[in-house]
Motif scaffolding. Structure first.
Motif, PDB file in Angstrom:
ATOM      1  N   ASN A 304       0.888  -1.193   0.175  1.00 61.22           N
ATOM      2  CA  ASN A 304      -0.013   0.042  -0.264  1.00 61.22           C
ATOM      3  C   ASN A 304       0.858   1.450  -0.120  1.00 61.22           C
ATOM      4  OD1 ASN A 304      -1.622   2.363   1.164  1.00 61.22           O
ATOM      5  ND2 ASN A 304      -3.018   0.931   1.594  1.00 61.22           N
ATOM      6  N   THR A 305       0.726   2.116  -0.808  1.00 62.29           N
ATOM      7  CA  THR A 305       1.536   3.350  -1.238  1.00 62.29           C
ATOM      8  C   THR A 305       1.365   4.229   0.148  1.00 62.29           C
ATOM      9  OG1 THR A 305       1.175   3.139  -3.419  1.00 62.29           O
ATOM     10  CG2 THR A 305       2.044   5.416  -2.713  1.00 62.29           C
ATOM     11  N   TYR A 306       0.291   4.161   0.827  1.00 61.19           N
ATOM     12  CA  TYR A 306       0.152   5.169   1.922  1.00 61.19           C
ATOM     13  C   TYR A 306       0.573   4.695   3.273  1.00 61.19           C
ATOM     14  CZ  TYR A 306      -2.900   7.463  -1.350  1.00 61.19           C
ATOM     15  OH  TYR A 306      -3.322   8.089  -2.463  1.00 61.19           O
ATOM     16  N   THR A 307       0.820   3.215   3.478  1.00 63.35           N
ATOM     17  CA  THR A 307       0.887   2.835   4.695  1.00 63.35           C
ATOM     18  C   THR A 307       2.151   1.888   4.665  1.00 63.35           C
ATOM     19  OG1 THR A 307      -0.331   0.772   4.234  1.00 63.35           O
ATOM     20  CG2 THR A 307      -1.503   2.610   5.668  1.00 63.35           C
ATOM     21  N   ASN A 308       2.728   1.718   3.564  1.00 63.35           N
ATOM     22  CA  ASN A 308       4.014   1.196   3.488  1.00 63.35           C
ATOM     23  C   ASN A 308       4.808   1.620   2.185  1.00 63.35           C
ATOM     24  OD1 ASN A 308       6.058  -0.828   3.505  1.00 63.35           O
ATOM     25  ND2 ASN A 308       5.090  -2.488   3.156  1.00 63.35           N
ATOM     26  N   ASP A 309       5.153   2.736   2.169  1.00 64.77           N
ATOM     27  CA  ASP A 309       5.810   3.375   1.033  1.00 64.77           C
ATOM     28  C   ASP A 309       7.243   2.721   0.644  1.00 64.77           C
ATOM     29  OD1 ASP A 309       7.197   5.104  -0.626  1.00 64.77           O
ATOM     30  OD2 ASP A 309       6.729   7.104   0.391  1.00 64.77           O
ATOM     31  N   TRP A 330      -9.133   5.233   2.206  1.00 66.10           N
ATOM     32  CA  TRP A 330      -7.659   5.351   1.727  1.00 66.10           C
ATOM     33  C   TRP A 330      -6.732   5.461   3.066  1.00 66.10           C
ATOM     34  CZ3 TRP A 330      -4.394   9.226   2.703  1.00 66.10           C
ATOM     35  CH2 TRP A 330      -5.015  10.364   2.983  1.00 66.10           C
ATOM     36  N   ASP A 331      -7.225   5.947   4.114  1.00 61.35           N
ATOM     37  CA  ASP A 331      -6.366   6.556   5.050  1.00 61.35           C
ATOM     38  C   ASP A 331      -6.247   5.642   6.258  1.00 61.35           C
ATOM     39  OD1 ASP A 331      -8.665   6.950   5.933  1.00 61.35           O
ATOM     40  OD2 ASP A 331      -8.279   9.089   6.405  1.00 61.35           O
ATOM     41  N   THR A 332      -6.555   4.481   6.368  1.00 65.01           N
ATOM     42  CA  THR A 332      -6.588   3.670   7.504  1.00 65.01           C
ATOM     43  C   THR A 332      -5.265   3.535   7.736  1.00 65.01           C
ATOM     44  OG1 THR A 332      -8.585   2.673   6.987  1.00 65.01           O
ATOM     45  CG2 THR A 332      -7.168   1.366   8.475  1.00 65.01           C
ATOM     46  N   GLY A 333      -4.793   3.924   9.105  1.00 64.73           N
ATOM     47  CA  GLY A 333      -3.460   3.621   9.091  1.00 64.73           C
ATOM     48  C   GLY A 333      -2.512   4.711   8.829  1.00 64.73           C
ATOM     49  N   VAL A 334      -2.993   5.764   8.329  1.00 66.53           N
ATOM     50  CA  VAL A 334      -2.337   6.902   7.923  1.00 66.53           C
ATOM     51  C   VAL A 334      -2.343   8.025   8.970  1.00 66.53           C
ATOM     52  CG1 VAL A 334      -1.615   8.424   6.227  1.00 66.53           C
ATOM     53  CG2 VAL A 334      -2.404   6.239   5.551  1.00 66.53           C
ATOM     54  N   PRO A 339       4.058  13.677   6.784  1.00 67.85           N
ATOM     55  CA  PRO A 339       4.919  14.781   6.267  1.00 67.85           C
ATOM     56  C   PRO A 339       4.447  15.092   4.610  1.00 67.85           C
ATOM     57  CG  PRO A 339       6.446  12.749   6.639  1.00 67.85           C
ATOM     58  CD  PRO A 339       5.278  12.524   7.433  1.00 67.85           C
ATOM     59  N   ARG A 340       3.810  14.063   4.335  1.00 64.12           N
ATOM     60  CA  ARG A 340       3.274  14.199   2.595  1.00 64.12           C
ATOM     61  C   ARG A 340       2.352  15.187   2.429  1.00 64.12           C
ATOM     62  NH1 ARG A 340       2.666   7.763   1.404  1.00 64.12           N
ATOM     63  NH2 ARG A 340       1.775   7.945   3.629  1.00 64.12           N
ATOM     64  N   TRP A 341       1.392  15.545   3.636  1.00 61.81           N
ATOM     65  CA  TRP A 341       0.306  16.454   3.773  1.00 61.81           C
ATOM     66  C   TRP A 341       0.736  17.631   3.998  1.00 61.81           C
ATOM     67  CZ3 TRP A 341      -0.725  12.453   1.471  1.00 61.81           C
ATOM     68  CH2 TRP A 341      -1.147  11.286   1.737  1.00 61.81           C
ATOM     69  N   LYS A 342       1.778  18.207   2.992  1.00 63.50           N
ATOM     70  CA  LYS A 342       2.123  19.649   3.142  1.00 63.50           C
ATOM     71  C   LYS A 342       1.113  20.652   2.989  1.00 63.50           C
ATOM     72  CE  LYS A 342       6.160  22.499   1.698  1.00 63.50           C
ATOM     73  NZ  LYS A 342       7.170  22.794   0.788  1.00 63.50           N
ATOM     74  N   TYR A 343       0.354  20.295   2.303  1.00 64.36           N
ATOM     75  CA  TYR A 343      -0.826  21.318   1.499  1.00 64.36           C
ATOM     76  C   TYR A 343      -2.224  21.191   2.140  1.00 64.36           C
ATOM     77  CZ  TYR A 343       3.302  21.976  -1.296  1.00 64.36           C
ATOM     78  OH  TYR A 343       4.582  22.142  -1.860  1.00 64.36           O
ATOM     79  N   GLY A 344      -2.195  20.292   2.833  1.00 58.68           N
ATOM     80  CA  GLY A 344      -3.473  19.941   3.926  1.00 58.68           C
ATOM     81  C   GLY A 344      -3.883  18.594   3.733  1.00 58.68           C
ATOM     82  N   THR A 345      -4.586  17.962   4.819  1.00 59.66           N
ATOM     83  CA  THR A 345      -5.075  16.656   5.068  1.00 59.66           C
ATOM     84  C   THR A 345      -6.122  16.200   4.050  1.00 59.66           C
ATOM     85  OG1 THR A 345      -4.273  16.980   7.264  1.00 59.66           O
ATOM     86  CG2 THR A 345      -5.726  14.878   6.706  1.00 59.66           C
ATOM     87  N   PRO A 346      -5.751  15.320   3.149  1.00 60.48           N
ATOM     88  CA  PRO A 346      -6.755  14.939   2.417  1.00 60.48           C
ATOM     89  C   PRO A 346      -8.202  14.096   3.032  1.00 60.48           C
ATOM     90  CG  PRO A 346      -4.877  14.000   1.469  1.00 60.48           C
ATOM     91  CD  PRO A 346      -4.351  14.758   2.962  1.00 60.48           C
TER      92      PRO A 346
END
Length: 559
Positions: A304-309, A330-334, A339-346
């Motif tokens: 998973n790109t979000y939880t296991n980059d 998509w954000d379970t466990g995120v 630090p990726r959400w520099k411009y706001g939390t999706p």
């Protein structure tokens, strides 16, 4: 562009391939026969490529003018067993294949061995292997799985990649043997087409057909070639690190290779990085790279790109992706503080701006990226999306927005657009050699919704001219040469103008309507002509009504 003879060859190849899939259609679902057929096509291709190299080597060993010449007199003469044995030994030296980037295929994995023995092992049989040992095989599936295991053991890049599922298939073994015989007729050699290009066509055709067969689910790995080509043409990934965080079967990497080759570049100047969550799709992508001789890094595993980059420290020069549209939960466990959400939390309900910010996070300071998103991403103000888009605009990260026509995808009717972003819009020299002007404070809008043609009843596609029209507009704007706004198609807008539109990025708002041809007919003359035309039509209507009444009266109806 292929010529007519090559197109006919590929069309006949398509027919054979789909006939191969039909052999299994009644007994396996689409996702199973996809991997069953593609796995065998892979074995056939690597065997053919190996055999072509073997034939080249045989000629070189017998050619007195070649460095590899084996003088028969040193081995008892041309007809001696010793000479024949020496030729055989030399043909099995791996270095001869590695030096020309030909995939090494162990003897028991070569297509001829499968074809010669697939009938014998139905119901179980003991076979003598090419190395002289014997092995008991329980089925045709076991024979195929053994070939794949041998290839993995001898090619570390494929460790854990090949789909060794044939022994477990609930399928008539005789039918699997028939499939081997049918695929045996697929040629991977042609007078003018490269064998890798033929295989590329095979993969593209089969993935497209399977996407149609599987419906929406199939789209998680297949992006139409024309859209991939457009993004690659616009970004021009000539040199550096190329990354796709939702890579599917690796279409962006393959198209990048074609682009580099077409422009006389070197594929070795590009490093490939990818990530994919679906295990079987990750396998397809790795196979796709290995057979093309493209070095790659797809991480240690599907993830998973979000939880296991898989590439946390990567800063890529080019990032390209077609992530799943409007992905929920998509954000379970995120973490919200990622630090990726520099411009706001999706928002949890839609991953569009999570994908975009993930890609930006992995983008090098002078890098460029392009990603497909649903049209809603250009205007939505729901759950922080508008605030994120506003910040991206005001930070001057957005370079170009392209609105696409509908019906481009096999599996969704959701309208789509392409976002192009960069962290540096200042004047500089691009990797392609283009001299980019200072574009700070400006965004290019392209409305391509009227481009393309219907290739069949349900699918639209782009022509080469369509792709070039969009690409040229973008490149000319970047360089400041031969660029001008075209009403209804392209417009260069300043950030201040976008702010007036509440930070909405829909190209139609900016490009306006296409200019209409000026009407040279005077208004009074046109009015008189149209009035006379309308009067004539009324008179004709009256005449036809009277004639109908007369005919009905003749039939005894009271009108």
């Amino acid at each position: 562009m292929t010529n007519n003879e090559e197109q006919q060859f590929l069309a006949e190849l398509d027919k054979k391939l789909w006939n191969a899939a039909d052999k299994l259609r009644s007994t396996l679902d689409a996702s199973q026969y996809k991997h069953t057929v593609l796995g065998l096509v892979f074995l056939k291709y690597v065997s053919d490529a190996f055999k072509i190299r073997q034939d080249e080597l045989t000629e070189q060993f017998k050619n007195p003018d070649h460095d590899y010449y084996l003088d028969p007199e040193d081995f008892g003469g041309e007809d001696s067993e010793e000479y024949a044995e020496e030729l055989k030994v030399e043909l099995e030296q791996r270095d001869y294949y590695a030096e020309v980037n030909v995939f090494w295929v162990p003897a028991a994995a070569r297509w001829q061995f499968l074809q010669d023995n697939n009938k014998t092992v139905i119901g179980g049989a003991e076979l003598k292997l090419p190395d002289g040992s014997t092995k008991k095989f329980s089925s045709v599936g076991h024979l195929i799985d053994n070939a794949l295991e041998q290839i993995e053991a001898d090619n570390q890049k494929l460790k854990g990649v090949l789909n060794k599922l044939y022994t477990r298939l609930q399928i008539d073994q005789a039918k699997l043997g028939e499939l081997i015989d049918l695929i045996a007729t697929i040629p991977f050699n042609h007078a003018s087409l490269n064998s890798k290009d033929i295989l590329g066509h095979v993969y593209e055709y089969m993935l497209g057909q399977f996407a149609l067969a599987e419906g929406k689910k199939g789209g998680q790995y297949y992006t139409p070639k024309s859209i991939v080509s457009l993004i690659v043409q616009m970004l021009e990934p000539f040199k550096g690190r190329v990354y796709d965080p939702a890579m599917g079967s690796g279409g962006f990497f393959v198209q990048s290779e074609h682009f580099i080759n077409a422009h006389k570049g070197k594929i070795g100047d590009v490093s490939i990085y990818g990530q994919e969550y679906n295990h079987t799709t990750w396998q397809l992508a790795a196979m796709n790279m290995v057979i093309r001789g493209i070095d790659f890094n797809f991480g240690k595993e599907p993830a998973n790109t979000y939880t296991n980059d898989q590439h946390p420290d990567l800063r890529a020069d080019y990032v390209m992706a077609n992530p799943p549209f409007n992905m929920k939960e998509w954000d379970t466990g995120v973490s919200e503080n990622d630090p990726r959400w520099k411009y706001g939390t999706p928002p949890s309900g839609n991953a569009n701006f999570a994908w975009l910010q993930h890609m930006l996070y992995h983008l090098a300071p002078n890098g460029a990226m392009g990603l497909l998103l649903s049209n809603g991403s250009m205007s939505s103000n729901t759950n922080n999306e508008g605030a994120i888009r506003k910040k991206l605009i005001e930070e001057d990260l957005i370079e170009c927005m392209v609105a696409l026509p509908g019906q481009l995808f096999t599996n969704t009717q959701i309208p789509a657009c392409i976002w192009f972003l960069t962290k540096n819009k200042g004047a500089r020299t691009a990797a392609s050699g283009r001299q980019l002007r200072d574009r700070r404070g400006k965004v290019l809008f392209i409305d391509a919704r009227n481009l393309g043609y219907m290739k069949d009843r349900v699918l639209r596609d782009f022509t080469t001219d369509d792709l070039n029209k969009v690409t040229n507009a973008f490149h000319n704007w970047q360089m400041g040469e031969e660029y001008e706004d075209v009403a209804g198609f392209v417009k260069s807008a300043k950030i201040e103008e976008i702010q007036k539109h509440d930070h909405v990025l829909t190209p139609g708002r900016y490009v306006g309507a296409a200019d209409q041809e000026e009407d040279s007919e005077l208004f009074a003359e046109k009015m008189a002509r149209l009035t006379a035309q309308l009067k004539g039509q009324f008179e004709e209507s009256d005449r036809l009504e009277a004639e109908i009444k007369q005919n009905l009266a003749g039939l005894g109806y009271d009108c």
